[in-house]
Design a protein around this motif. Sequence first.
Motif, PDB file in Angstrom:
ATOM      1  N   ALA A  43      22.820  22.613  44.861  1.00  0.00           N
ATOM      2  CA  ALA A  43      21.491  23.088  45.255  1.00  0.00           C
ATOM      3  C   ALA A  43      20.803  22.177  46.272  1.00  0.00           C
ATOM      4  CB  ALA A  43      20.609  23.272  44.025  1.00  0.00           C
ATOM      5  N   GLU A  44      20.805  20.876  46.040  1.00  0.00           N
ATOM      6  CA  GLU A  44      20.121  19.968  46.973  1.00  0.00           C
ATOM      7  C   GLU A  44      20.846  19.876  48.309  1.00  0.00           C
ATOM      8  OE1 GLU A  44      17.057  18.839  46.610  1.00  0.00           O
ATOM      9  OE2 GLU A  44      17.074  19.888  44.693  1.00  0.00           O
ATOM     10  N   GLU A  45      22.166  19.933  48.257  1.00  0.00           N
ATOM     11  CA  GLU A  45      22.943  19.918  49.497  1.00  0.00           C
ATOM     12  C   GLU A  45      22.667  21.197  50.305  1.00  0.00           C
ATOM     13  OE1 GLU A  45      27.448  18.697  50.894  1.00  0.00           O
ATOM     14  OE2 GLU A  45      27.020  18.964  48.770  1.00  0.00           O
ATOM     15  N   ALA A  46      22.509  22.308  49.606  1.00  0.00           N
ATOM     16  CA  ALA A  46      22.179  23.578  50.271  1.00  0.00           C
ATOM     17  C   ALA A  46      20.821  23.479  50.960  1.00  0.00           C
ATOM     18  CB  ALA A  46      22.184  24.727  49.276  1.00  0.00           C
ATOM     19  N   PHE A  47      19.880  22.807  50.320  1.00  0.00           N
ATOM     20  CA  PHE A  47      18.555  22.607  50.921  1.00  0.00           C
ATOM     21  C   PHE A  47      18.692  21.873  52.262  1.00  0.00           C
ATOM     22  CE2 PHE A  47      14.921  19.825  51.674  1.00  0.00           C
ATOM     23  CZ  PHE A  47      13.875  20.735  51.675  1.00  0.00           C
ATOM     24  N   ILE A  48      19.432  20.778  52.273  1.00  0.00           N
ATOM     25  CA  ILE A  48      19.609  19.970  53.490  1.00  0.00           C
ATOM     26  C   ILE A  48      20.348  20.770  54.562  1.00  0.00           C
ATOM     27  CG2 ILE A  48      20.675  17.880  54.453  1.00  0.00           C
ATOM     28  CD1 ILE A  48      18.241  17.325  52.686  1.00  0.00           C
ATOM     29  N   CYS A  49      21.403  21.473  54.163  1.00  0.00           N
ATOM     30  CA  CYS A  49      22.180  22.259  55.136  1.00  0.00           C
ATOM     31  C   CYS A  49      21.322  23.348  55.779  1.00  0.00           C
ATOM     32  CB  CYS A  49      23.410  22.872  54.470  1.00  0.00           C
ATOM     33  SG  CYS A  49      24.683  21.647  54.062  1.00  0.00           S
ATOM     34  N   ALA A  50      20.515  24.029  54.997  1.00  0.00           N
ATOM     35  CA  ALA A  50      19.637  25.078  55.544  1.00  0.00           C
ATOM     36  C   ALA A  50      18.548  24.467  56.419  1.00  0.00           C
ATOM     37  CB  ALA A  50      19.022  25.897  54.418  1.00  0.00           C
ATOM     38  N   LEU A  51      18.068  23.306  56.033  1.00  0.00           N
ATOM     39  CA  LEU A  51      17.030  22.616  56.799  1.00  0.00           C
ATOM     40  C   LEU A  51      17.513  22.281  58.216  1.00  0.00           C
ATOM     41  CD1 LEU A  51      14.138  21.406  56.261  1.00  0.00           C
ATOM     42  CD2 LEU A  51      15.295  19.272  55.749  1.00  0.00           C
ATOM     43  N   PHE A  52      18.771  21.876  58.336  1.00  0.00           N
ATOM     44  CA  PHE A  52      19.318  21.491  59.635  1.00  0.00           C
ATOM     45  C   PHE A  52      20.076  22.618  60.342  1.00  0.00           C
ATOM     46  CE2 PHE A  52      18.774  17.185  57.898  1.00  0.00           C
ATOM     47  CZ  PHE A  52      18.108  16.614  58.961  1.00  0.00           C
ATOM     48  N   HIS A  53      20.151  23.777  59.737  1.00  0.00           N
ATOM     49  CA  HIS A  53      20.911  24.902  60.290  1.00  0.00           C
ATOM     50  C   HIS A  53      20.502  25.220  61.734  1.00  0.00           C
ATOM     51  CE1 HIS A  53      23.191  28.634  60.191  1.00  0.00           C
ATOM     52  NE2 HIS A  53      22.121  29.283  60.635  1.00  0.00           N
ATOM     53  N   ASN A  54      19.222  25.137  62.036  1.00  0.00           N
ATOM     54  CA  ASN A  54      18.709  25.463  63.368  1.00  0.00           C
ATOM     55  C   ASN A  54      18.330  24.219  64.177  1.00  0.00           C
ATOM     56  OD1 ASN A  54      18.957  28.287  63.345  1.00  0.00           O
ATOM     57  ND2 ASN A  54      17.135  28.457  62.068  1.00  0.00           N
ATOM     58  N   LEU A  55      19.045  23.128  63.980  1.00  0.00           N
ATOM     59  CA  LEU A  55      18.741  21.892  64.701  1.00  0.00           C
ATOM     60  C   LEU A  55      18.703  22.111  66.210  1.00  0.00           C
ATOM     61  CD1 LEU A  55      18.264  18.806  64.771  1.00  0.00           C
ATOM     62  CD2 LEU A  55      20.759  18.536  64.818  1.00  0.00           C
ATOM     63  N   GLY A  56      19.635  22.869  66.738  1.00  0.00           N
ATOM     64  CA  GLY A  56      19.675  23.125  68.179  1.00  0.00           C
ATOM     65  C   GLY A  56      18.409  23.813  68.670  1.00  0.00           C
ATOM     66  N   ASN A  57      17.902  24.738  67.886  1.00  0.00           N
ATOM     67  CA  ASN A  57      16.658  25.420  68.242  1.00  0.00           C
ATOM     68  C   ASN A  57      15.477  24.462  68.205  1.00  0.00           C
ATOM     69  OD1 ASN A  57      15.342  27.866  69.038  1.00  0.00           O
ATOM     70  ND2 ASN A  57      14.506  27.999  66.974  1.00  0.00           N
ATOM     71  N   HIS A  58      15.447  23.583  67.228  1.00  0.00           N
ATOM     72  CA  HIS A  58      14.380  22.578  67.143  1.00  0.00           C
ATOM     73  C   HIS A  58      14.383  21.689  68.385  1.00  0.00           C
ATOM     74  CE1 HIS A  58      14.567  22.733  62.450  1.00  0.00           C
ATOM     75  NE2 HIS A  58      14.288  23.891  62.995  1.00  0.00           N
ATOM     76  N   LEU A  59      15.578  21.251  68.775  1.00  0.00           N
ATOM     77  CA  LEU A  59      15.699  20.393  69.947  1.00  0.00           C
ATOM     78  C   LEU A  59      15.280  21.139  71.210  1.00  0.00           C
ATOM     79  CD1 LEU A  59      19.111  18.729  69.040  1.00  0.00           C
ATOM     80  CD2 LEU A  59      16.840  17.665  68.926  1.00  0.00           C
ATOM     81  N   LEU A  60      15.648  22.402  71.291  1.00  0.00           N
ATOM     82  CA  LEU A  60      15.258  23.226  72.437  1.00  0.00           C
ATOM     83  C   LEU A  60      13.741  23.335  72.535  1.00  0.00           C
ATOM     84  CD1 LEU A  60      15.962  25.272  74.727  1.00  0.00           C
ATOM     85  CD2 LEU A  60      15.935  27.037  72.947  1.00  0.00           C
ATOM     86  N   VAL A  61      13.094  23.665  71.441  1.00  0.00           N
ATOM     87  CA  VAL A  61      11.633  23.829  71.441  1.00  0.00           C
ATOM     88  C   VAL A  61      10.946  22.514  71.796  1.00  0.00           C
ATOM     89  CG1 VAL A  61       9.616  24.380  70.020  1.00  0.00           C
ATOM     90  CG2 VAL A  61      11.700  25.733  69.786  1.00  0.00           C
ATOM     91  N   PHE A  62      11.456  21.399  71.257  1.00  0.00           N
ATOM     92  CA  PHE A  62      10.810  20.104  71.463  1.00  0.00           C
ATOM     93  C   PHE A  62      11.072  19.526  72.849  1.00  0.00           C
ATOM     94  CE2 PHE A  62      10.389  15.470  70.910  1.00  0.00           C
ATOM     95  CZ  PHE A  62       9.093  15.422  70.425  1.00  0.00           C
ATOM     96  N   TYR A  63      12.350  19.526  73.276  1.00  0.00           N
ATOM     97  CA  TYR A  63      12.713  18.847  74.512  1.00  0.00           C
ATOM     98  C   TYR A  63      12.751  19.746  75.748  1.00  0.00           C
ATOM     99  CZ  TYR A  63      13.966  14.746  71.776  1.00  0.00           C
ATOM    100  OH  TYR A  63      13.927  13.663  70.951  1.00  0.00           O
ATOM    101  N   LEU A  64      12.957  21.036  75.557  1.00  0.00           N
ATOM    102  CA  LEU A  64      13.083  21.962  76.687  1.00  0.00           C
ATOM    103  C   LEU A  64      12.156  23.167  76.506  1.00  0.00           C
ATOM    104  CD1 LEU A  64      16.992  21.913  76.791  1.00  0.00           C
ATOM    105  CD2 LEU A  64      15.454  20.648  78.324  1.00  0.00           C
TER     106      LEU A  64
END
Length: 184
Positions: A43-64
Amino acid sequence: CNGLLLFKQVDDKNSDLKDVLVASFVAGLIARHITALKTKRLAEEAFICALFHNLGNHLLVFYLPDEYEEIKDLVKEGEKIQKAERKILSTTTASLGMAIAEKWNFPETIITCMRRLPQGLLERPKSDENILCHAANFANELCELIRSNSGHIRLLVKISDFNNRHQHLFKSDANELAQLVAAA
């Protein structure tokens, strides 16, 4: 805690970044809940995996942010999100996130869970890694479905398609999904 600190650092002008951060946090809560129903130890590992699932989108919104706006405009015009990303970035945000996570030495499981699952009905997850990847996709797709809601009737059709697609992970109906999202 780090996510909350980051959220506090984001200036009020960047509401898109706040939206994607909140959606990822909610997705993490959803993934943790549905994974705990199958196997509590993941369960906790699933939380972390889902949290980072859209890392690329986060970086896009923040940096580009300019490229992010161009992609949003293309999607509003009817372009599929991944096609729009390729047109503007020459890659997808999922590939971007996985490449950056690899460079930052993220655990392989988190990187694998950034992978988007194929369209259509998904097979029953057979391994722990499959459960985590499916849960991360389920939770983030559900959050995106809610965020992009354009009308009640159309949303019910999309929810029905979503439930059919993910029936081997979490069998539910629209009311159960609404309760799941509300609780998260």
